[in-house]
Design an enzyme around this catalytic site. Structure first.
Site, PDB file in Angstrom:
ATOM      1  N   GLY A  96      17.274  34.798  15.365  1.00 55.92           N
ATOM      2  CA  GLY A  96      17.860  36.139  15.429  1.00 55.92           C
ATOM      3  C   GLY A  96      18.596  36.442  14.143  1.00 55.92           C
ATOM      4  O   GLY A  96      18.378  35.786  13.131  1.00 55.92           O
ATOM      5  N   ASN A  97      19.452  37.442  14.173  1.00 55.00           N
ATOM      6  CA  ASN A  97      20.258  37.762  12.985  1.00 55.00           C
ATOM      7  C   ASN A  97      21.582  38.376  13.422  1.00 55.00           C
ATOM      8  O   ASN A  97      21.821  38.558  14.618  1.00 55.00           O
ATOM      9  CB  ASN A  97      19.478  38.680  12.034  1.00 55.00           C
ATOM     10  CG  ASN A  97      19.054  39.960  12.719  1.00 55.00           C
ATOM     11  OD1 ASN A  97      19.888  40.759  13.117  1.00 55.00           O
ATOM     12  ND2 ASN A  97      17.748  40.150  12.890  1.00 55.00           N
ATOM     13  N   PHE A  98      22.425  38.687  12.454  1.00 52.40           N
ATOM     14  CA  PHE A  98      23.808  39.105  12.763  1.00 52.40           C
ATOM     15  C   PHE A  98      23.958  40.586  13.108  1.00 52.40           C
ATOM     16  O   PHE A  98      25.064  41.076  13.242  1.00 52.40           O
ATOM     17  CB  PHE A  98      24.720  38.772  11.580  1.00 52.40           C
ATOM     18  CG  PHE A  98      24.910  37.298  11.363  1.00 52.40           C
ATOM     19  CD1 PHE A  98      25.441  36.508  12.368  1.00 52.40           C
ATOM     20  CD2 PHE A  98      24.541  36.697  10.166  1.00 52.40           C
ATOM     21  CE1 PHE A  98      25.625  35.145  12.181  1.00 52.40           C
ATOM     22  CE2 PHE A  98      24.718  35.338   9.966  1.00 52.40           C
ATOM     23  CZ  PHE A  98      25.254  34.550  10.980  1.00 52.40           C
ATOM     24  N   SER A  99      22.872  41.319  13.237  1.00 48.15           N
ATOM     25  CA  SER A  99      22.996  42.764  13.542  1.00 48.15           C
ATOM     26  C   SER A  99      23.734  42.968  14.871  1.00 48.15           C
ATOM     27  O   SER A  99      23.449  42.293  15.861  1.00 48.15           O
ATOM     28  CB  SER A  99      21.606  43.396  13.613  1.00 48.15           C
ATOM     29  OG  SER A  99      21.711  44.693  14.141  1.00 48.15           O
ATOM     30  N   ALA A 126      17.361  45.569  13.013  1.00 49.75           N
ATOM     31  CA  ALA A 126      17.096  44.465  12.078  1.00 49.75           C
ATOM     32  C   ALA A 126      16.090  43.558  12.779  1.00 49.75           C
ATOM     33  O   ALA A 126      16.462  42.648  13.521  1.00 49.75           O
ATOM     34  CB  ALA A 126      18.384  43.724  11.759  1.00 49.75           C
TER      35      ALA A 126
END
Ligand code: C5P
Length: 400
Positions: free
Chosen positions: A210-213, A278
């Site tokens: 995943g990512n930090f969005s 994102a």
């Protein structure tokens, strides 16, 4: 000023010298076709007489909870529901403080606390009071609560000192309201599709890529588009944010493939599509059904597959008249990369996020962006994501 016609406005007047200008403001509202109900604080009446204001508005001025001789109760709740907007001009330091903390000891504040409509304040006070940390803090609180601040001007003050604290001129306040109501209608009847948040690509039942969005920018766009009259579909990856209020259908998905499927279902109908998610670029090729156990195997090697590019897929299907906007988050060659994406994905607009600036990008409540089309660049300085959303939608509206 055509957007004020037929609007119900509560004009709140608190006790400052600038209250004499409120009569002019009231006159401008009435001339533009608005219905105005004046609510005054007890101190407000020391500065301008209710007789003037009731004559100009054609309605008795309200300032007490009861009419003294009849005992008739003035319902701040009904008033709060009646209004399309509430404007407090002048808003003194004391009134701002009471609004920020909920000290409901007069009719103006009880009305504010019951108001469902957007609220505007035009602060007016001496320069030292204006510059005091207390006032700054209270204004920041009100802004965070969604109150619109009509910034005071710099000039000569009642104390004969010169500085910041003059109530904005009545014409300017009326124009701000007119523009606000204009924007409220600007996306009426339009269908808007927005993607937001990260995507999670499963490795096994407990792990993901995943990512930090956080989803904040996309959710702010969805809420603002709905406030402007649009019918919104928000396709959101995992985000802790609550569903936006208003005419927003929130579809919660997990992976890029699910996001693509939901977008494909709604894209054909949409007038405006904004891809602020994102999206993870890669997903595990063989997600496991069971948790990968450290004890049972060597360090696993994960094979990845490319995720679909949702923006590019929709870009290829875009019909004339549909507006497609993407986002770009770059670490180097920002402008050139953003322009390349604009062309490659067949977008009409791309919003370049800055990672270099403090307070911009993932997880923050503020953002600083450049809005890019094939032949224009609009620089948007650091401001709240709600305000940035407004600027992006302003530009999109111009393209429609
Ligand atoms: O290519 P890049 O990921 O930098 O492009 C960013 C833009 O493309 C964003 O608008 C993002 O929402 C969109 N995008 C997408 N699907 C992907 C990757 C990016 O819709 N798989």
């Amino acid at each position: 000023m055509t957007n004020l016609k037929g609007k119900h406005i509560i004009l709140g007047i608190s006790g400052g010298i600038a209250a004499y200008k409120s009569a002019m403001l009231l006159r401008l509202f009435v001339k533009a076709g608005a219905e105005v109900q004046v609510v005054m604080t007890p101190n407000g009446k020391e500065f301008i007489t209710p007789v003037t204001l009731s004559a100009l508005s054609g309605k008795p001025v309200i300032s007490e909870f009861f009419t003294a001789n009849t005992g008739e109760w003035h319902s701040h709740v009904d008033l709060g529901l009646w209004a399309d907007a509430m404007v407090i001009a002048p808003a003194t330091a004391s009134t701002l403080a009471k609004m920020a903390t909920g000290v409901a000891d007069n009719m103006l504040i009880t009305t504010y606390l019951s108001a469902k409509a957007p609220v505007f304040v035009a602060p007016a006070m001496d320069l030292d009071m204006m510059a005091h940390p207390t006032t700054t803090r209270n204004l920041a609180t009100l802004k965070a609560d969604g109150v619109h601040i009509i910034e005071p001007a710099t000039g000569e003050l009642a104390s004969h000192l010169t500085g910041r604290g003059r109530m904005e001129e009545p014409e300017k306040i009326a124009e701000a309201l007119d523009a606000f109501f204009g924007r409220q209608q600007s996306l009426r009847g339009r269908k808007v599709l927005i993607t937001a948040g990260p995507t999670y690509e499963r490795i096994d039942p407990v792990r993901f890529i995943g990512n930090f969005s956080s989803g904040k920018m996309g959710y702010a766009l969805a809420a603002e588009a709905a406030r402007r009259g649009a019918s919104v579909v928000l396709v959101s990856g995992p985000s802790a944010l609550p569903d936006p209020a208003g005419d927003v259908t929130t579809i919660r998905i997990e992976s890029a493939r699910e996001m693509l499927a939901a977008c494909e279902e709604h894209f054909a109908d949409s007038d405006i599509t904004i891809m602020s998610a994102a999206v993870a670029d890669y997903a595990p090729a063989h997600p496991r059904d069971r948790k990968i156990k450290r004890e049972h195997e060597d360090v696993p090697v994960m094979e990845l597959v490319k995720n679909p590019d949702i923006a590019a897929t929709l870009g290829a299907r875009k019909r004339p008249g549909q507006i497609l906007t993407g986002f770009a988050l770059e670490t180097d060659n920002e402008m050139a990369n953003a322009r390349q994406k604009l062309a490659k994905k067949n977008l009409d607009m791309i919003v370049l996020n800055s990672l270099a600036d403090k307070g911009a990008g993932f997880g923050t409540d503020t953002n600083k962006v450049s809005i890019i089309t094939t032949d224009t660049v609009t620089e948007v300085p650091l401001k709240s994501k709600t305000e940035v959303a407004g600027d992006i939608l302003d530009r999109i509206t111009e393209l429609l």
